[in-house]
Design a protein around this motif. Structure first.
Motif, PDB file in Angstrom:
ATOM      1  N   LYS A 197      16.127 -11.885  -2.231  1.00  0.00           N
ATOM      2  CA  LYS A 197      16.757 -12.586  -1.977  1.00  0.00           C
ATOM      3  C   LYS A 197      16.143 -14.206  -2.011  1.00  0.00           C
ATOM      4  N   ARG A 198      15.470 -14.220  -3.273  1.00  0.00           N
ATOM      5  CA  ARG A 198      15.230 -15.400  -2.994  1.00  0.00           C
ATOM      6  C   ARG A 198      15.156 -15.876  -4.682  1.00  0.00           C
ATOM      7  N   SER A 199      14.978 -17.518  -4.710  1.00  0.00           N
ATOM      8  CA  SER A 199      14.571 -17.923  -5.895  1.00  0.00           C
ATOM      9  C   SER A 199      13.621 -17.777  -6.552  1.00  0.00           C
ATOM     10  N   GLY A 200      12.612 -18.936  -7.269  1.00  0.00           N
ATOM     11  CA  GLY A 200      11.143 -18.986  -7.617  1.00  0.00           C
ATOM     12  C   GLY A 200      10.700 -20.004  -6.942  1.00  0.00           C
ATOM     13  N   VAL A 201      10.677 -20.129  -6.085  1.00  0.00           N
ATOM     14  CA  VAL A 201      10.473 -20.835  -5.413  1.00  0.00           C
ATOM     15  C   VAL A 201       9.867 -20.416  -3.879  1.00  0.00           C
ATOM     16  N   ILE A 202       8.718 -20.653  -3.509  1.00  0.00           N
ATOM     17  CA  ILE A 202       7.142 -20.052  -2.608  1.00  0.00           C
ATOM     18  C   ILE A 202       6.716 -20.609  -1.920  1.00  0.00           C
ATOM     19  N   ALA A 203       6.663 -21.316  -0.489  1.00  0.00           N
ATOM     20  CA  ALA A 203       6.107 -22.032   0.305  1.00  0.00           C
ATOM     21  C   ALA A 203       4.807 -21.178   0.726  1.00  0.00           C
ATOM     22  N   PHE A 204       3.986 -21.574   1.116  1.00  0.00           N
ATOM     23  CA  PHE A 204       2.594 -20.977   1.733  1.00  0.00           C
ATOM     24  C   PHE A 204       1.498 -21.445   2.149  1.00  0.00           C
ATOM     25  N   ASN A 205       0.944 -21.438   2.840  1.00  0.00           N
ATOM     26  CA  ASN A 205      -0.141 -21.750   3.831  1.00  0.00           C
ATOM     27  C   ASN A 205      -1.645 -20.585   3.758  1.00  0.00           C
TER      28      ASN A 205
END
Length: 411
Positions: A331-339
């Motif tokens: 369900k994702r593109s190549g973008v991953i936001a994280f902390n």
């Protein structure tokens, strides 16, 4: 499958060290890198054809005009617009969205009308609509998100009403990597007689786009996120809409005739393109479209999904790492936001940069989204077709090392 090692040879910038470590560039959602094929086209233009377009009948002017308008046709084919008259060259997605709000919006939105966007929009797809709503005393509404960060489609159906005049949504999120069901959303808009504005900044570089199949009324994107130069972008609009719209910038190039007290406008697409355009940028974007087309947009999309399927479980397995957006890599593109819990994202990005890994940190021009997620900022890794599994491994190693450093003081 793509021959990534071969493709990487087209990008001189990738072959360097940063802080004595091999560069791993994972800030592609902000700006992609530019292949030598595009750099060579830009160099050739400035060395052989540098002249203004649409004006001179001399050889250089005709060559520059031919190359510039040739790029417009390449872009038309790239998004399958019905006519090159529907392809306006702008400074980028932000300019494109502002033009729509100022021209179509001012002419078609009245007091009490509704504009519908979502919490996941980039500021460029929020602020122009805020300003339009304020000018016209219209109502700006936000579609809710699910727990996984996807658009709540039931709420979308509820928020888009007979009062809605404009729906403006991104095709893919620049933070959570969500790929929105844009065709269904366009149907929702058209069912109530609203127009659909699609922010394609994070989709056009990564997947096949067919604006006629989507039935999008407007579609916008930027060259610098798709292997092209900065300062150039596209506003696609249906010809029937563009013909009724007034330009928002005035001067040279966009006129038919200037009288003492009034003026008439040139035909589409030029009536919107005032002044000397970014000629080199337009030609460079055409070269970038050639480059991406040769690789194949479906191949790019499939490869990026394989990279996300490879890296996301590894990131999810690191204790203390919080990931935003869908857990399902499909369900994702190549973008991953994280902390990393207990570590400020700017410290994360700085520590990773010391290991040669370039990631973004901040609010990513999505402050309403981060407020909705109850965080002030995140780190973000964004992959493109020239990133390798080895770089994905280096990214994971850098996250682990960064976490260890801030927890135990060693890296």
């Amino acid at each position: 499958m793509l021959n990534v090692d071969k493709l990487r040879q087209d990008f001189p910038i990738l072959h360097q060290e940063v802080n004595d470590e091999p560069l791993v560039y994972l800030d592609n959602a902000a700006t992609s890198q530019t292949p030598k094929q595009v750099l060579e086209v830009l160099k050739h233009y400035y060395e052989h054809d540098n002249a203004n377009v649409h004006r001179g009948v001399h050889t250089l002017g005709e060559r520059a005009t031919s190359a510039y308008e040739g790029s417009r046709e390449k872009i038309r084919q790239f998004i399958n617009a019905a006519s090159s008259k529907e392809v306006l060259l702008t400074r980028g997605t932000t300019t494109s969205l502002n033009w729509i709000a100022r021209s179509y919006g001012d002419a078609n939105v009245s007091e009490g009308d509704e504009i519908v966007i979502s919490y996941m929009e980039h500021h460029s797809n929020i602020v122009p609509w805020q300003q339009l709503a304020q000018r016209k005393k219209a109502v700006l509404k936000y579609i809710d998100l699910t727990e996984d960060g996807e658009l709540d489609m039931a709420d979308a159906r509820k928020k888009i009403t007979e009062k809605t005049k404009i729906v403006a949504l991104n095709h893919a999120s620049n933070v959570m990597g969500v790929i929105n069901p844009i065709e269904t959303l366009i149907e929702f808009a058209h069912d109530v007689g609203a127009v659909m504005v699609v922010d394609g900044a994070q989709s056009a570089p990564h997947m096949s786009i067919d604006v006629q199949k989507l039935d999008a009324d407007f579609y916008t994107f930027s060259g610098h996120k798709m292997c092209g130069p900065t300062g150039i972008g596209i506003l696609y609009g249906k010809q029937s809409l563009l013909e009724k719209m007034e330009p928002v910038e005035f001067g040279g190039e966009m006129i038919d005739f200037v009288y003492l007290q009034e003026s008439t406008w040139a035909d589409l697409p030029w009536k919107f393109e005032a002044g000397t355009p970014n000629i080199a940028g337009g030609i460079g974007l055409g070269a970038a479209v050639d480059y991406l087309t040769e690789i194949g947009m479906d191949n790019i999309h499939a490869y990026e999904q394989s990279i996300v399927e490879y890296v996301l479980p590894k990131l999810q397995a690191i204790e203390g790492v919080v990931i935003y957006g869908p857990k399902d890599p499909k369900k994702r593109s190549g973008v991953i936001a994280f902390n990393i819990e207990g570590v400020h994202p700017h410290d994360v990005a700085t520590a990773m940069d010391m290991q040669g890994v370039a990631v973004r940190a901040g609010h990513h021009c999505t402050q309403p989204l981060l407020q909705h997620l109850n965080v002030q900022s995140t780190a973000r890794a964004s992959f493109y077709f020239y990133n390798t599994e080895e770089e994905a491994d280096k990214f994971i190693e850098a996250v682990i090392a960064t976490k260890e450093f801030f927890n135990h003081g060693t890296i």
